[in-house]
Design a protein around this motif. Structure first.
Motif, PDB file in Angstrom:
ATOM      1  N   ALA A 224      68.655  99.749  45.738  1.00 32.91           N
ATOM      2  CA  ALA A 224      70.268 100.001  45.039  1.00 32.91           C
ATOM      3  C   ALA A 224      71.460  99.209  46.065  1.00 32.91           C
ATOM      4  O   ALA A 224      72.224  98.805  45.714  1.00 32.91           O
ATOM      5  CB  ALA A 224      70.654 102.505  45.881  1.00 32.91           C
ATOM      6  N   GLY A 225      71.170  99.647  47.500  1.00 30.05           N
ATOM      7  CA  GLY A 225      72.489  98.655  48.448  1.00 30.05           C
ATOM      8  C   GLY A 225      72.528  96.920  47.653  1.00 30.05           C
ATOM      9  O   GLY A 225      73.959  96.950  47.883  1.00 30.05           O
ATOM     10  N   ALA A 226      71.211  96.788  47.185  1.00 28.54           N
ATOM     11  CA  ALA A 226      71.833  95.121  47.011  1.00 28.54           C
ATOM     12  C   ALA A 226      72.059  95.404  45.599  1.00 28.54           C
ATOM     13  O   ALA A 226      73.239  94.151  45.366  1.00 28.54           O
ATOM     14  CB  ALA A 226      70.176  94.662  47.197  1.00 28.54           C
ATOM     15  N   VAL A 227      71.884  96.171  44.922  1.00 26.71           N
ATOM     16  CA  VAL A 227      72.794  96.190  43.461  1.00 26.71           C
ATOM     17  C   VAL A 227      73.961  96.191  43.486  1.00 26.71           C
ATOM     18  O   VAL A 227      74.705  95.425  43.182  1.00 26.71           O
ATOM     19  CB  VAL A 227      72.146  97.247  42.461  1.00 26.71           C
ATOM     20  N   LEU A 228      74.445  97.312  44.148  1.00 27.97           N
ATOM     21  CA  LEU A 228      75.640  97.854  44.590  1.00 27.97           C
ATOM     22  C   LEU A 228      76.363  96.583  45.222  1.00 27.97           C
ATOM     23  O   LEU A 228      77.677  95.914  44.840  1.00 27.97           O
ATOM     24  CB  LEU A 228      75.579  99.046  45.875  1.00 27.97           C
ATOM     25  N   PHE A 229      76.334  95.657  46.266  1.00 26.15           N
ATOM     26  CA  PHE A 229      76.908  94.358  46.592  1.00 26.15           C
ATOM     27  C   PHE A 229      76.868  93.093  45.409  1.00 26.15           C
ATOM     28  O   PHE A 229      77.995  92.541  44.996  1.00 26.15           O
ATOM     29  CB  PHE A 229      76.167  93.873  47.391  1.00 26.15           C
ATOM     30  N   LEU A 230      75.803  93.153  44.441  1.00 18.87           N
ATOM     31  CA  LEU A 230      75.887  92.383  43.417  1.00 18.87           C
ATOM     32  C   LEU A 230      76.534  92.771  42.413  1.00 18.87           C
ATOM     33  O   LEU A 230      77.043  91.413  41.748  1.00 18.87           O
ATOM     34  CB  LEU A 230      74.731  91.866  43.294  1.00 18.87           C
ATOM     35  N   ALA A 231      77.026  94.157  41.986  1.00 21.60           N
ATOM     36  CA  ALA A 231      77.473  94.603  41.343  1.00 21.60           C
ATOM     37  C   ALA A 231      79.249  94.844  41.921  1.00 21.60           C
ATOM     38  O   ALA A 231      80.321  94.955  40.650  1.00 21.60           O
ATOM     39  CB  ALA A 231      77.506  95.505  40.799  1.00 21.60           C
ATOM     40  N   SER A 232      79.420  94.427  43.138  1.00 20.79           N
ATOM     41  CA  SER A 232      80.892  94.819  43.597  1.00 20.79           C
ATOM     42  C   SER A 232      81.717  93.033  43.580  1.00 20.79           C
ATOM     43  O   SER A 232      81.104  92.277  43.378  1.00 20.79           O
ATOM     44  CB  SER A 232      80.924  95.222  44.934  1.00 20.79           C
ATOM     45  N   PRO A 233      82.944  93.389  44.164  1.00 21.47           N
ATOM     46  CA  PRO A 233      83.859  92.300  44.850  1.00 21.47           C
ATOM     47  C   PRO A 233      83.395  91.925  46.124  1.00 21.47           C
ATOM     48  O   PRO A 233      84.236  90.334  45.472  1.00 21.47           O
ATOM     49  CB  PRO A 233      85.071  92.618  44.941  1.00 21.47           C
ATOM     50  N   LEU A 234      82.540  92.167  46.183  1.00 23.17           N
ATOM     51  CA  LEU A 234      81.874  90.901  47.904  1.00 23.17           C
ATOM     52  C   LEU A 234      81.141  90.010  47.608  1.00 23.17           C
ATOM     53  O   LEU A 234      80.375  89.253  48.199  1.00 23.17           O
ATOM     54  CB  LEU A 234      81.227  92.630  48.466  1.00 23.17           C
ATOM     55  N   SER A 235      81.357  89.818  46.009  1.00 27.03           N
ATOM     56  CA  SER A 235      80.139  88.996  45.328  1.00 27.03           C
ATOM     57  C   SER A 235      80.377  87.956  44.399  1.00 27.03           C
ATOM     58  O   SER A 235      79.943  87.314  43.861  1.00 27.03           O
ATOM     59  CB  SER A 235      78.088  89.981  44.878  1.00 27.03           C
ATOM     60  N   THR A 236      81.707  87.608  44.601  1.00 27.06           N
ATOM     61  CA  THR A 236      82.313  87.240  42.711  1.00 27.06           C
ATOM     62  C   THR A 236      81.257  85.429  43.329  1.00 27.06           C
ATOM     63  O   THR A 236      82.022  85.375  42.219  1.00 27.06           O
ATOM     64  CB  THR A 236      83.592  87.583  43.210  1.00 27.06           C
ATOM     65  N   TRP A 237      81.149  85.234  43.718  1.00 26.72           N
ATOM     66  CA  TRP A 237      80.878  83.757  43.448  1.00 26.72           C
ATOM     67  C   TRP A 237      79.627  83.877  43.984  1.00 26.72           C
ATOM     68  O   TRP A 237      78.611  81.835  44.468  1.00 26.72           O
ATOM     69  CB  TRP A 237      81.651  82.716  44.662  1.00 26.72           C
ATOM     70  N   ILE A 238      78.958  84.897  43.739  1.00 27.68           N
ATOM     71  CA  ILE A 238      76.963  84.607  43.962  1.00 27.68           C
ATOM     72  C   ILE A 238      76.678  84.512  41.963  1.00 27.68           C
ATOM     73  O   ILE A 238      77.223  85.856  41.222  1.00 27.68           O
ATOM     74  CB  ILE A 238      77.053  85.433  45.047  1.00 27.68           C
ATOM     75  N   THR A 239      76.090  84.203  41.629  1.00 28.68           N
ATOM     76  CA  THR A 239      75.429  84.339  40.209  1.00 28.68           C
ATOM     77  C   THR A 239      74.180  82.859  40.268  1.00 28.68           C
ATOM     78  O   THR A 239      74.324  81.970  40.548  1.00 28.68           O
ATOM     79  CB  THR A 239      76.905  83.761  38.664  1.00 28.68           C
ATOM     80  N   GLY A 240      73.277  84.019  39.397  1.00 29.32           N
ATOM     81  CA  GLY A 240      72.037  82.708  38.437  1.00 29.32           C
ATOM     82  C   GLY A 240      70.985  83.572  40.116  1.00 29.32           C
ATOM     83  O   GLY A 240      69.958  82.075  39.805  1.00 29.32           O
ATOM     84  N   GLN A 241      71.417  83.870  40.984  1.00 27.78           N
ATOM     85  CA  GLN A 241      70.690  84.018  42.124  1.00 27.78           C
ATOM     86  C   GLN A 241      69.843  84.953  42.220  1.00 27.78           C
ATOM     87  O   GLN A 241      69.444  86.284  41.681  1.00 27.78           O
ATOM     88  CB  GLN A 241      71.866  84.013  43.581  1.00 27.78           C
ATOM     89  N   VAL A 242      68.659  84.775  43.007  1.00 24.76           N
ATOM     90  CA  VAL A 242      67.712  85.542  43.688  1.00 24.76           C
ATOM     91  C   VAL A 242      67.503  86.587  44.769  1.00 24.76           C
ATOM     92  O   VAL A 242      67.044  85.722  46.070  1.00 24.76           O
ATOM     93  CB  VAL A 242      66.156  85.998  42.656  1.00 24.76           C
ATOM     94  N   LEU A 243      67.732  87.888  45.085  1.00 24.95           N
ATOM     95  CA  LEU A 243      67.731  88.632  46.232  1.00 24.95           C
ATOM     96  C   LEU A 243      66.054  88.977  46.877  1.00 24.95           C
ATOM     97  O   LEU A 243      65.897  90.477  45.514  1.00 24.95           O
ATOM     98  CB  LEU A 243      68.966  89.220  46.475  1.00 24.95           C
ATOM     99  N   SER A 244      64.982  88.386  47.058  1.00 19.43           N
ATOM    100  CA  SER A 244      64.282  89.536  47.813  1.00 19.43           C
ATOM    101  C   SER A 244      65.108  90.129  48.495  1.00 19.43           C
ATOM    102  O   SER A 244      65.528  90.150  49.386  1.00 19.43           O
ATOM    103  CB  SER A 244      63.140  88.553  48.390  1.00 19.43           C
ATOM    104  N   VAL A 245      64.322  91.613  48.173  1.00 22.48           N
ATOM    105  CA  VAL A 245      64.194  92.845  49.083  1.00 22.48           C
ATOM    106  C   VAL A 245      63.161  93.524  49.190  1.00 22.48           C
ATOM    107  O   VAL A 245      62.512  94.078  48.615  1.00 22.48           O
ATOM    108  CB  VAL A 245      65.742  94.322  48.151  1.00 22.48           C
TER     109      VAL A 245
END
Length: 252
Positions: A224-245
């Motif tokens: 959930a923490g990783a999802v929140l990061f990718l859904a938030s304004p903290l990740s505005t220049w991140i797309t098309g990426q795969v984050l292994s948790v």
């Protein structure tokens, strides 16, 4: 100075949100202020999670949704729009698997895994895309590290999740200039009711955890923490990426 993630202007849909990882994601998004629709094949489970969230002051509804049925998906999203507004965060978490050697997997079993895990995610994304384009929203698809490493007795599931990764990357290229971001979170083994059979089959949680550099298996809150990061304004220049948790199990 403090940093606070504020999703109070967002409407989030979490498929498979009635239990396990999906429940953890829905709960954390609501804690960040999002209005959350918990979409699940079980209306009872979806409503239960929504009630838990609202009892703590959050905003949530339960929505019955079969992601393998296009009409069910469209009805569910129409309900979300009517009650909460257009979708701005979509989390495709729902999936299906069978724990069986590839040679023993039947066509019906393989078709069910692909229909739900891959085609279901595609159906939800296609149905939600008009909203996401309107809101310049974010897609976070839940895959699996098995899609990157392979997994014994879960070949079809790993293949379906690899498809989720490929679709997400391709969609990110199509919609990025329109303001929509799409990323993937790929969990390692996470302790949920749904993973218990697999964990026991490979010798139990303690034995399996020895393969993880951080010394433990995952919890829904980790994903959930990783999802929140990718859904938030903290990740505005991140797309098309795969984050292994995955506690370091996969280092790609």
């Amino acid at each position: 100075m403090s940093i606070q993630i504020d999703l109070s202007s967002d409407v989030a849909v979490v498929t498979g949100g009635g239990s396990g990882i999906g429940e953890g994601i829905a709960t954390l998004l609501a804690e960040a202020g999002a209005k959350v629709a918990i979409a699940d094949l079980s209306a009872e489970a979806a409503t239960s999670v929504a009630e838990q969230i609202t009892s703590k002051g959050g905003a949530a509804i339960g929505v019955e949704m079969n992601i393998a049925d296009e009409d069910s998906v469209r009805r569910g999203l129409a309900e979300v729009r009517e009650q909460l507004g257009p979708v701005s965060v979509l989390v495709n978490n729902a999936g299906a698997w069978t724990i069986k050697k590839f040679a023993d997997t039947t066509d019906d079993e393989a078709r069910r895994v692909v229909d739900i895990t891959l085609l279901g995610a595609i159906t939800v994304m296609r149905a939600a895309l008009p909203d996401l384009l309107e809101t310049q929203g974010r897609i976070v698809n839940i895959a699996s590290d098995s899609a990157r490493t392979g997994e014994h007795s879960m070949a079809v599931y790993a293949g379906a999740k690899a498809g989720v990764i490929a679709v997400t990357k391709s969609l990110a290229k199509e919609v990025g200039r329109k303001g929509v971001r799409a990323n993937v979170v790929a969990p390692g083994t996470t302790v949920t009711p749904g993973s218990s059979a697999f964990i026991e089959q490979v010798g139990g949680a303690d034995k399996l955890a020895r393969a993880y550099p951080l010394g433990r298996l995952g919890a829904p809150a980790d994903i959930a923490g990783a999802v929140l990061f990718l859904a938030s304004p903290l990740s505005t220049w991140i797309t098309g990426q795969v984050l292994s948790v995955s506690g370091g199990y996969t280092m790609v």
